[in-house]
Design an enzyme around this catalytic site. Structure first.
Site, PDB file in Angstrom:
ATOM      1  N   TYR B 272      26.814  39.718  66.626  1.00  0.00           N
ATOM      2  CA  TYR B 272      26.552  40.801  67.568  1.00  0.00           C
ATOM      3  C   TYR B 272      25.084  40.783  68.007  1.00  0.00           C
ATOM      4  O   TYR B 272      24.766  40.866  69.195  1.00  0.00           O
ATOM      5  CB  TYR B 272      26.910  42.163  66.956  1.00  0.00           C
ATOM      6  CG  TYR B 272      26.519  43.294  67.859  1.00  0.00           C
ATOM      7  CD1 TYR B 272      27.315  43.646  68.933  1.00  0.00           C
ATOM      8  CD2 TYR B 272      25.319  43.970  67.690  1.00  0.00           C
ATOM      9  CE1 TYR B 272      26.938  44.651  69.801  1.00  0.00           C
ATOM     10  CE2 TYR B 272      24.932  44.974  68.557  1.00  0.00           C
ATOM     11  CZ  TYR B 272      25.752  45.314  69.605  1.00  0.00           C
ATOM     12  OH  TYR B 272      25.372  46.301  70.479  1.00  0.00           O
ATOM     13  N   ASP B 307      34.876  43.011  68.679  1.00  0.00           N
ATOM     14  CA  ASP B 307      35.390  43.866  69.748  1.00  0.00           C
ATOM     15  C   ASP B 307      34.479  43.834  70.981  1.00  0.00           C
ATOM     16  O   ASP B 307      34.949  43.939  72.098  1.00  0.00           O
ATOM     17  CB  ASP B 307      35.520  45.313  69.246  1.00  0.00           C
ATOM     18  CG  ASP B 307      34.308  45.756  68.432  1.00  0.00           C
ATOM     19  OD1 ASP B 307      34.223  45.351  67.269  1.00  0.00           O
ATOM     20  OD2 ASP B 307      33.459  46.485  68.968  1.00  0.00           O
ATOM     21  N   LYS B 379      39.257  46.807  61.694  1.00  0.00           N
ATOM     22  CA  LYS B 379      38.680  47.882  62.503  1.00  0.00           C
ATOM     23  C   LYS B 379      39.106  47.697  63.960  1.00  0.00           C
ATOM     24  O   LYS B 379      38.857  46.669  64.560  1.00  0.00           O
ATOM     25  CB  LYS B 379      37.160  47.845  62.411  1.00  0.00           C
ATOM     26  CG  LYS B 379      36.491  48.880  63.300  1.00  0.00           C
ATOM     27  CD  LYS B 379      35.030  48.562  63.572  1.00  0.00           C
ATOM     28  CE  LYS B 379      34.858  47.337  64.428  1.00  0.00           C
ATOM     29  NZ  LYS B 379      33.502  47.222  65.025  1.00  0.00           N
TER      30      LYS B 379
END
Lengths: 255, 522
Positions: B272, B307, B379
């Site tokens: 990320y 995500d 998640k």
């Protein structure tokens, strides 16, 4: 047989299911427990807002000491729609092919466009939707235009670096996208860019375009930009504007 | 539970390639430390003070101590070598020494040196104590979970955990919002971090009341929120989990603070930082390893950030990037001694809502993630990309997201907000989203057990297609090496260079006599 009442643009009102019923729906939270007193307080709020026939559709507990309301009411306020004036982006909406054709025939070289998400903002969703090949909602991004040299510089670009880049690359237009708006950070950053551009004598050499979910054209003009685009903007909207503005400036120079 | 027919051999092959891909990176990690790792080591010894700068800002002591050694180019021995030598000489506590060094009253490199074995013995003694403290904090947290009742299961078979965010910028307002959310039914609360904190090479100090797009992650803010949730959880008889962000330049330190302040979840993902914050890849992967060693000891559940790929790359076309990254993330976590039950691999429902049969594709992705990572607390992140301010339509999108989540047994469901893309959530937005999730999670609780996926049907075929693409993607990454693959836009359509980005100057090659017993005791 009676005809349905037609809209009166001199006295415009919200429409529920009958012309001029003035129906409005509102929702808010009061920081008190739900109770008959809380309900009455909500009714009085709605009345002070100018609503009549106030109906509390929902009063619900949204946490200890918080009552959430959904309310319907009717307003008697009217607006003269014929007198409304709005500052709008001045450009005819064109398709990608049309835009490419205009640049090819009227400008004869590729327009160079830099896009960035500036300051600390790392939310590139907006600038990506406009710049990237893929585009948004079936409308191809600026990278896809044959006669645009569009470069997406991505997130967290500093204003000064953006201007350096614009000079280095001989850019014609700069697109700035801002998503984070807490403490009006987007407005501060927009104004800062224009100040820096003025100091460097770049303000009028470039077309400055702002974008973001909370951005409007009037806000952008107020910040010193040439145009601003909000939610739902498609790449071709932005391209249409840039091409038209570029040609407009060129013609003004000749005069 | 309904099952998709997926070729286990291909899944095993993906894991094998992820292992190969991770090896050269783990060798690099082994040879290096960073300023953040060194600061984290000091913090774990209890050096958590700060010095007020001109202008009123607080600056951590650990930064002043480590920066000074870094400037003198002696950090390759490890801060604990210099610090423990000084402890032996001055015979004061680590806290006192930290403050004295930060105030420049003591200069670590100018003191007489004790024998190496004595310094090492001192370091081991302190590290052992520090690790025992981590164990105590973890055990206390776990006892609180039992006492207040806790239905969380990492494999998520019962129903997803209700997870919401608060983001006022003021920790005291955050507390009010978090308590209200817990009362409405939330089971986990994330305090969103102030925008760009990940780019600060220090952890801000004390309680904070101003932030941009969120609230600063500080040790004191962690403590304030944990205390409030302990209290609220006691009142409503349900343990409330606390989440914060362990990415960026202070990854290792945030893990240390999270361990001491009893956090439950940490967003922890070097990928990320590399892709979305332009943090140097070597720096953040080195930091990530140490942070995960602390996390493994604390049994904190991490959330990975795959995500996010789907917010910049098309979600219909790029499912394989998410899955490939999850395999790699899993491998790095195993390398840091984490168990699958601590790996909250992330994915999201971000496909274009107007795409034909979009829910079939989303179900395929969610279901295959569940099956491929059966023990992992997956998640699941809500739609954001196609939300636009029509709150009624957005609420409906969230309902379908909740439906897919409960149907496919996701573990941790971050609830979508109807006002996504407008403002940070209002109290009523959060309440509405919890009501939405409760309705659907309750009403469709057992649906996953009742249905079968049609063999070779659209859902199964889509899952097989994504698995095939993932295998091909991983093979490409194996051939290029992870760093080159990132440069060539293997993930999220973002390119980053091995020596680009922020924080590379904080990476130090360890000397042969580098001292940091945490690597042994964690």
């Amino acid at each position: 047989m009676s005809q349905a009442k037609q809209v009166n643009l001199k006295k415009l009102k919200p429409y529920g299911d009958i012309m001029d019923d003035g129906t409005v729906q509102i929702a808010f939270t009061l920081p008190v427990e739900p109770s008959p007193e809380a309900r009455e307080a909500a009714v009085q709020f709605a009345q002070q807002m100018g609503f009549q026939n106030v109906k509390i559709a929902t009063m619900d507990k949204a946490g200890n000491g918080f009552a959430f309301f959904v309310i319907y009411g009717n307003t008697n306020f009217t607006i003269d729609f014929t007198q409304i004036e709005v500052l709008k982006v001045d450009a005819k909406k064109r398709s990608r092919d049309e835009i490419d054709e205009i640049i090819k025939t009227k400008i004869g070289r590729k327009l160079i466009i830099l896009g960035a998400c500036t300051g600390y903002d790392a939310h590139t969703v907006g600038i990506d939707a406009i710049m990237n090949m893929k585009g948004f909602a079936g409308d191809y991004g600026l990278e896809r235009y044959q006669w645009l040299d569009a470069r997406n510089l991505g997130a967290q670009v500093l204003n000064e670096d953006l201007l350096d880049m614009a000079v280095k690359e001989n850019a014609d237009a700069i697109l700035v996208s801002k998503v984070v708006t807490q403490h009006e950070i987007h407005i501060k950053d927009f104004k800062d860019l224009i100040e820096r551009a003025k100091k460097r004598g770049l303000r009028d050499k470039l077309i400055f375009v702002a974008g973001g979910p909370r951005v409007t054209h009037p806000l952008s003009v107020e910040c010193g930009f040439d145009a601003g685009f909000g939610v739902g903007t498609k790449p071709s909207d932005v391209a249409s504007y840039i091409v038209e503005e570029f040609i407009r400036r060129k013609q003004n120079q000749k005069k | 539970m309904a099952n998709l027919n997926l070729d286990q051999k291909k899944i095993d092959e993906c894991r094998k390639i992820a292992h190969t891909v991770s090896k050269p990176v783990e060798e690099l990690i082994e040879k290096h430390t960073s300023v953040s790792i060194e600061r984290a080591a000091l913090r774990l010894l209890g050096v958590n003070g700060a010095i007020q700068q001109q202008g009123g800002q607080w600056f951590p002591e650990v930064n002043l101590i480590v920066e000074d050694l870094h400037k003198q180019k002696v950090l390759d021995r490890g801060v604990l070598y210099w610090f423990c030598n000084a402890l032996l000489y001055t015979k004061i506590s680590p806290q006192e020494l930290g403050t004295s060094v930060a105030h420049r009253k003591i200069k670590l490199t100018e003191l007489p040196k004790s024998k190496d074995e004595d310094i090492e013995a001192k370091a081991k003694e302190l590290v052992k104590e520090a690790v025992e403290h981590i164990d105590e904090r973890r055990d206390y947290r776990d006892s609180l979970r039992k006492k207040q009742s806790d239905r969380f299961k990492s494999h998520g078979m019962e129903r997803p955990l209700l997870y919401v965010i608060v983001a006022t910028g003021n920790i005291y307002d955050d507390v009010i919002q978090a308590r209200a959310a817990a009362q409405a039914g939330a089971e986990a609360i994330a305090v969103i971090r102030s925008t760009a904190q990940s780019l600060l090479d220090f952890v801000p100090h004390g309680a904070t009341t101003e932030g941009y797009g969120g609230t600063y992650a500080t040790q004191e803010n962690f403590r304030i929120m944990r205390e409030a949730l302990d209290d609220e959880g006691g009142k409503i008889g349900r343990y409330i989990r606390l989440t914060n962000y362990c990415s960026g330049l202070c990854m290792s330190e945030i893990a240390a603070l999270g361990a001491m302040e009893r956090l439950d979840f940490l967003l922890n993902d070097a990928m990320y930082g590399i892709l979305f914050r332009d943090i140097n890849m070597k720096r953040t992967l080195i930091d990530q390893h140490f942070s995960r060693r602390i996390i493994a000891k604390s049994k904190i559940v991490i959330h990975t950030g795959e995500d996010n790929y789907l917010t910049t790359a098309d979600a219909v076309e790029n499912g394989h990037q998410v899955l490939a990254s999850q395999f790699i993330n899993e491998r790095f976590a195993l390398g840091a001694k984490m168990t699958p039950s601590l790996m909250g691999l992330g994915h999201a429902q971000e496909m274009d809502p107007e795409h034909p049969d979009v829910f079939l594709l989303e179900i395929a992705r969610a279901q295959m993630t569940r099956q491929i990572f059966p023990e992992h607390p997956i998640k699941f992140m809500p739609p954001t990309r196609f939300k636009c301010g029509d709150i009624f339509y957005s609420h409906l999108m969230d309902a379908m997201f909740n439906f897919v989540g409960v149907l496919t047994g996701q573990s941790i469901q971050l609830l979508g907000m109807a006002t996504e893309a407008m403002h940070t959530p209002l109290l009523q937005d959060r309440w509405m989203s919890i009501k939405n999730a409760n309705y659907i999670f309750n009403g469709a609780k057992s649906l996953g057990d009742e249905i079968l996926f049609k063999p070779k049907g659209r859902i199964e075929s889509w899952a097989q297609k994504v698995l095939d693409e993932t295998l091909a993607h991983l093979r490409m990454i194996e051939k290029k090496g992870l760093f080159k693959a990132i440069e060539d836009r293997a993930f999220a359509n973002v390119t980053r260079k091995e020596d680009g980005g922020k924080g590379l100057d904080g990476v130090i090659e360890k000397s042969k006599d580098y001292l940091n017993p945490f690597f042994e005791y964690l």
